[in-house]
Design a protein around this motif. Sequence first.
Motif, PDB file in Angstrom:
ATOM      1  N   VAL A   1       1.777  23.664 -15.172  1.00  0.00           N
ATOM      2  CA  VAL A   1       1.101  22.216 -14.505  1.00  0.00           C
ATOM      3  C   VAL A   1       2.580  21.814 -14.068  1.00  0.00           C
ATOM      4  O   VAL A   1       2.782  21.358 -12.590  1.00  0.00           O
ATOM      5  CB  VAL A   1       0.452  21.732 -15.763  1.00  0.00           C
ATOM      6  N   ALA A   2       3.176  21.281 -15.130  1.00  0.00           N
ATOM      7  CA  ALA A   2       4.712  20.951 -14.392  1.00  0.00           C
ATOM      8  C   ALA A   2       5.030  21.764 -13.797  1.00  0.00           C
ATOM      9  O   ALA A   2       6.146  20.420 -12.339  1.00  0.00           O
ATOM     10  CB  ALA A   2       5.044  19.980 -15.939  1.00  0.00           C
ATOM     11  N   ARG A   3       5.588  22.559 -13.903  1.00  0.00           N
ATOM     12  CA  ARG A   3       6.401  23.193 -12.573  1.00  0.00           C
ATOM     13  C   ARG A   3       5.553  23.617 -11.237  1.00  0.00           C
ATOM     14  O   ARG A   3       6.856  23.694 -10.738  1.00  0.00           O
ATOM     15  CB  ARG A   3       6.874  24.612 -13.704  1.00  0.00           C
ATOM     16  N   LYS A   4       4.336  24.313 -11.638  1.00  0.00           N
ATOM     17  CA  LYS A   4       3.799  24.388 -10.535  1.00  0.00           C
ATOM     18  C   LYS A   4       3.790  23.290  -9.581  1.00  0.00           C
ATOM     19  O   LYS A   4       4.379  22.871  -8.274  1.00  0.00           O
ATOM     20  CB  LYS A   4       2.928  24.806 -10.404  1.00  0.00           C
ATOM     21  N   ARG A   5       4.039  21.882 -10.393  1.00  0.00           N
ATOM     22  CA  ARG A   5       3.654  20.866  -9.575  1.00  0.00           C
ATOM     23  C   ARG A   5       5.158  20.105  -8.636  1.00  0.00           C
ATOM     24  O   ARG A   5       5.294  20.148  -7.945  1.00  0.00           O
ATOM     25  CB  ARG A   5       2.909  19.114 -10.438  1.00  0.00           C
ATOM     26  N   LEU A   6       5.916  20.610  -9.394  1.00  0.00           N
ATOM     27  CA  LEU A   6       7.264  20.243  -9.040  1.00  0.00           C
ATOM     28  C   LEU A   6       7.480  20.873  -8.265  1.00  0.00           C
ATOM     29  O   LEU A   6       8.604  20.439  -6.820  1.00  0.00           O
ATOM     30  CB  LEU A   6       7.887  20.325 -10.270  1.00  0.00           C
ATOM     31  N   ASP A   7       7.559  22.288  -8.157  1.00  0.00           N
ATOM     32  CA  ASP A   7       7.913  23.232  -7.472  1.00  0.00           C
ATOM     33  C   ASP A   7       6.949  22.923  -5.482  1.00  0.00           C
ATOM     34  O   ASP A   7       8.100  23.745  -4.952  1.00  0.00           O
ATOM     35  CB  ASP A   7       8.106  24.645  -7.601  1.00  0.00           C
ATOM     36  N   ARG A   8       5.641  23.376  -5.647  1.00  0.00           N
ATOM     37  CA  ARG A   8       4.599  23.143  -4.942  1.00  0.00           C
ATOM     38  C   ARG A   8       4.201  22.180  -4.613  1.00  0.00           C
ATOM     39  O   ARG A   8       4.801  21.838  -3.432  1.00  0.00           O
ATOM     40  CB  ARG A   8       3.310  23.815  -5.068  1.00  0.00           C
TER      41      ARG A   8
ATOM     42  N   GLU B   1       0.641  -1.365   0.316  1.00  0.00           N
ATOM     43  CA  GLU B   1      -0.002   0.130  -0.071  1.00  0.00           C
ATOM     44  C   GLU B   1       0.848   1.214  -0.035  1.00  0.00           C
ATOM     45  O   GLU B   1       0.575   2.157  -0.677  1.00  0.00           O
ATOM     46  CB  GLU B   1      -0.657   0.022   0.919  1.00  0.00           C
ATOM     47  N   ASP B   2       1.990   0.973   0.509  1.00  0.00           N
ATOM     48  CA  ASP B   2       3.078   2.188   0.363  1.00  0.00           C
ATOM     49  C   ASP B   2       3.031   2.580  -1.010  1.00  0.00           C
ATOM     50  O   ASP B   2       3.332   3.720  -1.400  1.00  0.00           O
ATOM     51  CB  ASP B   2       4.156   1.723   1.046  1.00  0.00           C
ATOM     52  N   ILE B   3       3.634   1.724  -2.129  1.00  0.00           N
ATOM     53  CA  ILE B   3       4.024   1.763  -3.337  1.00  0.00           C
ATOM     54  C   ILE B   3       3.116   2.299  -3.485  1.00  0.00           C
ATOM     55  O   ILE B   3       2.949   3.034  -5.023  1.00  0.00           O
ATOM     56  CB  ILE B   3       4.226   0.497  -3.965  1.00  0.00           C
ATOM     57  N   ALA B   4       1.682   1.643  -3.506  1.00  0.00           N
ATOM     58  CA  ALA B   4       0.378   2.414  -3.969  1.00  0.00           C
ATOM     59  C   ALA B   4       0.129   3.772  -3.720  1.00  0.00           C
ATOM     60  O   ALA B   4      -0.359   4.149  -4.876  1.00  0.00           O
ATOM     61  CB  ALA B   4      -0.788   1.246  -3.363  1.00  0.00           C
ATOM     62  N   ASP B   5       0.445   3.951  -2.869  1.00  0.00           N
ATOM     63  CA  ASP B   5       0.607   5.654  -2.696  1.00  0.00           C
ATOM     64  C   ASP B   5       1.330   6.561  -3.581  1.00  0.00           C
ATOM     65  O   ASP B   5       1.088   7.496  -4.195  1.00  0.00           O
ATOM     66  CB  ASP B   5       1.051   5.945  -1.189  1.00  0.00           C
ATOM     67  N   CYS B   6       2.983   6.041  -3.678  1.00  0.00           N
ATOM     68  CA  CYS B   6       3.897   6.781  -4.089  1.00  0.00           C
ATOM     69  C   CYS B   6       3.137   6.570  -6.014  1.00  0.00           C
ATOM     70  O   CYS B   6       3.521   7.118  -7.129  1.00  0.00           O
ATOM     71  CB  CYS B   6       5.085   6.083  -4.542  1.00  0.00           C
ATOM     72  N   ILE B   7       2.715   5.769  -6.245  1.00  0.00           N
ATOM     73  CA  ILE B   7       1.983   5.043  -7.486  1.00  0.00           C
ATOM     74  C   ILE B   7       1.296   6.443  -8.017  1.00  0.00           C
ATOM     75  O   ILE B   7       1.069   7.316  -8.715  1.00  0.00           O
ATOM     76  CB  ILE B   7       1.466   4.088  -7.876  1.00  0.00           C
ATOM     77  N   ARG B   8      -0.174   6.886  -6.908  1.00  0.00           N
ATOM     78  CA  ARG B   8      -1.179   7.593  -7.265  1.00  0.00           C
ATOM     79  C   ARG B   8      -0.617   8.834  -7.610  1.00  0.00           C
ATOM     80  O   ARG B   8      -1.422  10.087  -7.942  1.00  0.00           O
ATOM     81  CB  ARG B   8      -1.374   7.797  -6.008  1.00  0.00           C
ATOM     82  N   CYS B   9       0.938   9.691  -7.478  1.00  0.00           N
ATOM     83  CA  CYS B   9       1.640  10.824  -7.387  1.00  0.00           C
ATOM     84  C   CYS B   9       2.290  11.445  -8.772  1.00  0.00           C
ATOM     85  O   CYS B   9       2.208  11.759  -8.818  1.00  0.00           O
ATOM     86  CB  CYS B   9       2.607  10.535  -6.819  1.00  0.00           C
ATOM     87  N   THR B  10       1.837   9.970  -9.380  1.00  0.00           N
ATOM     88  CA  THR B  10       1.943  10.573 -11.029  1.00  0.00           C
ATOM     89  C   THR B  10       0.492  10.816 -11.354  1.00  0.00           C
ATOM     90  O   THR B  10       0.868  10.725 -12.742  1.00  0.00           O
ATOM     91  CB  THR B  10       2.589   9.151 -11.556  1.00  0.00           C
ATOM     92  N   ILE B  11      -0.496  10.986 -11.038  1.00  0.00           N
ATOM     93  CA  ILE B  11      -2.001  11.143 -11.239  1.00  0.00           C
ATOM     94  C   ILE B  11      -1.576  13.167 -11.531  1.00  0.00           C
ATOM     95  O   ILE B  11      -1.776  13.673 -10.396  1.00  0.00           O
ATOM     96  CB  ILE B  11      -3.030  10.355 -10.103  1.00  0.00           C
ATOM     97  N   LEU B  12      -1.627  13.054 -12.038  1.00  0.00           N
ATOM     98  CA  LEU B  12      -1.895  14.793 -12.708  1.00  0.00           C
ATOM     99  C   LEU B  12      -2.938  15.726 -11.699  1.00  0.00           C
ATOM    100  O   LEU B  12      -2.523  16.942 -11.001  1.00  0.00           O
ATOM    101  CB  LEU B  12      -1.736  15.513 -14.194  1.00  0.00           C
ATOM    102  N   ALA B  13      -4.288  14.811 -11.774  1.00  0.00           N
ATOM    103  CA  ALA B  13      -5.454  15.513 -11.295  1.00  0.00           C
ATOM    104  C   ALA B  13      -5.369  15.343  -9.833  1.00  0.00           C
ATOM    105  O   ALA B  13      -6.173  16.165  -9.227  1.00  0.00           O
ATOM    106  CB  ALA B  13      -6.686  14.704 -12.130  1.00  0.00           C
ATOM    107  N   MET B  14      -4.266  14.895  -9.127  1.00  0.00           N
ATOM    108  CA  MET B  14      -4.669  14.301  -7.613  1.00  0.00           C
ATOM    109  C   MET B  14      -3.527  14.932  -6.958  1.00  0.00           C
ATOM    110  O   MET B  14      -1.803  14.653  -7.156  1.00  0.00           O
ATOM    111  CB  MET B  14      -4.624  13.005  -7.539  1.00  0.00           C
TER     112      MET B  14
END
Length: 303
Positions: free
Chosen positions: A233-240, A151-164
């Motif tokens: 999108v990408a830069r704001k997600r990376l920075d914030r 489930e830890d791995i699942a949480d990490c994978i969810r970080c690739t969902i741009l809308a989340m």
Amino acid sequence: MAPSEMKLYDYVDPVDAECVRREVEDLMRAFFPGYDGAIFRNAFADVERLFAGGYPGYRASNTKYHNFEHTCSVVLAAVRLVYGAMVRGETFAEGDCLKGLLAALFHDVGLIQDEDDVQGTGAKHTVGHEERSIQFMRCYLADALSEQDVEDIADCIRCTILAMSPGKIAFRTDAMRQMGYFTGTADLLAQIADRYYLEKLLLLFEEFKEAKLPGYGNAFDLVLKTRSFYKDVARKRLDREFQGADRYMLAYSRSWLSVDKDLYREAIERNLAYLDKILAECNGDLDEFVAKLRRNYVNEPLC
């Protein structure tokens, strides 16, 4: 070639899966000398088989943008971030690092079709493919790791969902939150720093079209919106949202490669600068845009 002239892909090419796997092991052993790597090594081989069509119950991957090369590039970026963070004094358990790398490895397997799914391509699963990836990962790792680790791995994978937002993910520990940030950061960096990124945008549009994603009328529309995607999108997600985790790439380059520059940022800036240049020259014409690309990576008719 002098180190100052070396580019990102001059060190490890994600096309060479074996080279990627060795780099993962070398970087892990730099901080964990007793690292065995069997779990990751076996999973890596099986995910490679899965993409190639040799895994029981599944068709070969047929998404031309999200392929095994992309997965390798994300794994590579993820392990470099982990290494760079530890160089900077961050402390992680070996098991947590392994889970972060497994998340990068499994993050896109949900785009692969079951053997009975013969309509279209895996791109139709674009929306929601992360949960499909998680389901495959859960089944695959059920006998190798604890349910909590899975489930830890699942949480990490969810970080690739741009809308989340990763802020909505209930990570079990701060270390796993950081691994999630590394996974999401690696996915973005690996895509935009790709030396064929501009060419592959045309393939990405084909995936978006099959998935019926809104916002892009044609392939050239996607190209035109690429710089704003990076900035807004990408830069704001990376920075914030990922709290600037990409800063660790510089520590990786300095320590492992003895190069005083962030190779990923350099590659991204080069891609965007070249994009601006050819957009200014092509007068809004997709065919002319394709003709001006640096390499003839895309050889197929475009819709």
